[in-house]
Design a protein around this motif. Structure first.
Motif, PDB file in Angstrom:
ATOM      1  N   LEU A 423       0.830  -1.202   0.000  1.00 15.29           N
ATOM      2  CA  LEU A 423       0.000   0.000   0.000  1.00 15.29           C
ATOM      3  C   LEU A 423       0.866   1.254   0.000  1.00 15.29           C
ATOM      4  CD1 LEU A 423      -2.769   1.376   0.235  1.00 15.29           C
ATOM      5  CD2 LEU A 423      -2.621   1.067   2.719  1.00 15.29           C
ATOM      6  N   SER A 427       0.989   3.948  -3.096  1.00 20.15           N
ATOM      7  CA  SER A 427       0.653   5.352  -2.873  1.00 20.15           C
ATOM      8  C   SER A 427       1.794   6.272  -3.296  1.00 20.15           C
ATOM      9  CB  SER A 427       0.312   5.582  -1.403  1.00 20.15           C
ATOM     10  OG  SER A 427       0.278   6.950  -1.089  1.00 20.15           O
ATOM     11  N   THR A 433      -7.295   4.899  -3.436  1.00 19.50           N
ATOM     12  CA  THR A 433      -8.576   4.365  -2.981  1.00 19.50           C
ATOM     13  C   THR A 433      -8.329   2.995  -2.376  1.00 19.50           C
ATOM     14  OG1 THR A 433      -9.838   5.572  -4.656  1.00 19.50           O
ATOM     15  CG2 THR A 433     -10.872   3.632  -3.689  1.00 19.50           C
ATOM     16  N   VAL A 434      -8.828   2.765  -1.162  1.00 22.82           N
ATOM     17  CA  VAL A 434      -8.545   1.535  -0.417  1.00 22.82           C
ATOM     18  C   VAL A 434      -9.850   0.947   0.099  1.00 22.82           C
ATOM     19  CG1 VAL A 434      -7.183   0.482   1.426  1.00 22.82           C
ATOM     20  CG2 VAL A 434      -6.372   2.574   0.331  1.00 22.82           C
ATOM     21  N   PRO A 445      -6.762  -2.599   5.891  1.00 18.81           N
ATOM     22  CA  PRO A 445      -6.838  -2.522   4.423  1.00 18.81           C
ATOM     23  C   PRO A 445      -6.745  -3.894   3.770  1.00 18.81           C
ATOM     24  CG  PRO A 445      -4.647  -1.889   5.179  1.00 18.81           C
ATOM     25  CD  PRO A 445      -5.459  -2.138   6.411  1.00 18.81           C
ATOM     26  N   ALA A 448      -6.343  -2.225  -2.751  1.00 16.22           N
ATOM     27  CA  ALA A 448      -6.175  -0.833  -3.181  1.00 16.22           C
ATOM     28  C   ALA A 448      -6.104  -0.795  -4.694  1.00 16.22           C
ATOM     29  CB  ALA A 448      -4.918  -0.214  -2.557  1.00 16.22           C
TER      30      ALA A 448
END
Length: 469
Positions: A423, A427, A433-434, A445, A448
């Motif tokens: 993640l 990013s 958007t997760v 989470p 993604a």
């Protein structure tokens, strides 16, 4: 002999979405199968590969250690797998290898009529699906009044045993509080295991599981008496809810029956939609493995959970490729929120799509609070966060809103998984958007979306999905 395992085939001949390598590897029952399947994901060991006109079924012969190649066939709409190898894993390394070859080089599969051995398995699956549909249509007339009366009596007898177990548990909780929670540190785990065994005898496995969780809290670190008191309160709430279930609203009463461990069946109105597969992950549950698959309905806006189980050492039967969208019917189970559902008839698959609509990080706790009104024993609920950035915090990591001064802590369980670093890398300091679960421990989470592709405005729409569990 041929071994097969998997979901129901799609009854239509619509186009089938192409699988990605990551989606295929997510089906592997363990790391060893994942590595072995990767070695077979090239054209070298395969001969006689082919697919039907829609691409829904693929087959091939894989060279093994013996003189006879293994016959492997996969129905990608289930998915379901069949292989002549002796492996007891589903899918086996040969099925994984065949799907990996399809994901990386679909030109290796020549469209046409399947080989005889593959055709027999494919036709058998379609025939069983048709028979199952016919049986379901006539199911109501097959059960007579005597069967219904007997089932009602069995349910009443079990409810009486559960009531006796709940009353006994209430007395034990009262004794526990009267003696002081600190004393449980000296009693050892045997106290809780004996109480859990009594709940199993009362046919209340849900109560037994919660009692065992109490035993794991005792002496678990600073502040354990507070955590133990909180869980005892929730267990007392479940006991009293069962004992007064006749006075509860029907959805909450159904939730209570599920929480104490009574079997329930999907009985809601089927919902047909284009369901986006958000996440799929396995968790150990005693001697079995529980698989959770989260779906989002593009037209209905509903989030649904498919739950399946497998014996220890074996992967659960149900598997869907994360990021794909299936045209199917889901039948909800009773209970607050009606998130759990049963996968029904599938009408085909469509191309992968972007993430579902998301909310800001600051709005997520309110979603969890609303869910708690319908199910007070809920640990977490699903939510999609848009435009959040994973950033380090004093106690670990958090997902911060890219446009506001708000953030959610990432759960301790997620901090130890490799998915956290996926993640962070995805990013790169920018918003993503997760999808995951929000609960009293924070945000966990699960998936993604690649932020390189953006829609109109400031919100990320995402490209391919990245699994984080």
């Amino acid at each position: 002999m041929l071994l097969s395992h998997g979901g129901e085939p799609s009854p239509t001949g619509g186009p089938v979405a192409r699988w990605s390598v990551e989606q295929v590897l997510a089906l592997a029952p363990d790391d060893a199968s994942r590595k072995a399947g990767t070695r077979l994901g090239a054209a070298g060991p395969w001969t006689g590969t082919g697919c039907d006109a829609t691409g829904g079924a693929v087959w091939g012969l894989c060279k093994g250690s013996g003189s006879t190649p293994y016959r492997t066939v996969v129905d990608t709409t289930g998915p379901a797998f069949s292989c002549s190898c002796p492996s007891r894993k589903f899918p086996c390394k040969h099925a994984l290898g065949l799907l990996l070859l399809l994901a990386s080089d679909d030109a290796a599969f020549r469209p046409g009529e399947p080989a005889d051995w593959a055709a027999a398995w494919i036709e058998g699956r379609r025939g069983r699906a048709a028979e199952k549909g016919g049986a379901a249509a006539g199911g109501d007339t097959a059960r007579g009044p005597a069967d219904t009366a007997a089932a009602r009596k069995r349910a009443e007898r079990r409810a009486e045993r559960v009531t006796g177990g709940a009353q006994e548990l209430e007395q034990r909780l009262a004794d526990l509080l009267r003696g002081g929670l600190a004393a449980t540190d000296h009693a050892g785990y045997g106290l809780w295991e004996e109480t859990a065994a009594r709940m199993v005898d009362a046919q209340a496995p849900g109560l037994a599981a919660r009692v065992r969780e109490l035993g794991a809290i005792t002496g678990s670190g600073p502040g354990w008496p507070v955590r133990l008191l909180e869980e005892c309160g929730l267990l007392h709430l479940l006991d009293t809810a069962w004992l007064g279930r006749e006075r509860l609203p029907d959805p909450l009463a159904a939730t209570v029956r599920t929480r104490v461990g009574l079997p329930v069946s999907a009985e809601g109105t089927p919902v047909r939609d284009h369901w986006l597969v958000l996440a799929q992950y396995d968790t150990p549950d005693g001697k079995i493995v529980a698989r959770r698959i989260w779906l989002y309905g593009r037209e209905s806006g509903r989030t649904a959970l498919l739950l399946s189980f497998g014996a220890a050492g074996r992967s659960p039967a149900q598997a869907l490729p994360v990021g794909a969208t299936i045209d199917a019917e889901l039948t909800p189970y009773p209970g607050g929120g009606q998130l759990r559902a049963e996968l029904g008839e599938q009408f085909g698959a469509t191309a992968p799509a972007g993430p579902p609509p998301g909310i800001a990080a600051a709005a997520a706790p309110a979603v969890y609070g609303t869910a708690l009104r319908e199910d007070p024993w809920l640990d977490a609920c699903p939510v999609t966060l848009c435009d959040v950035i994973p950033v380090p915090s004093k106690d670990g990591w958090q997902v911060a809103d890219a446009h506001a001064d708000s953030a959610l802590p990432i759960t301790p369980a997620a901090l130890s998984r490799p998915g956290l670093w996926k993640l962070v890398a995805l990013s790169g300091g920018g918003p993503v958007t997760v999808f995951g679960e929000i609960g009293h421990r924070g945000f966990d989470p699960f998936a993604a979306w690649d932020p390189d592709e953006r829609g109109e405005g400031r919100h990320t729409t995402g490209g391919s999905v990245i699994q984080l569990v």
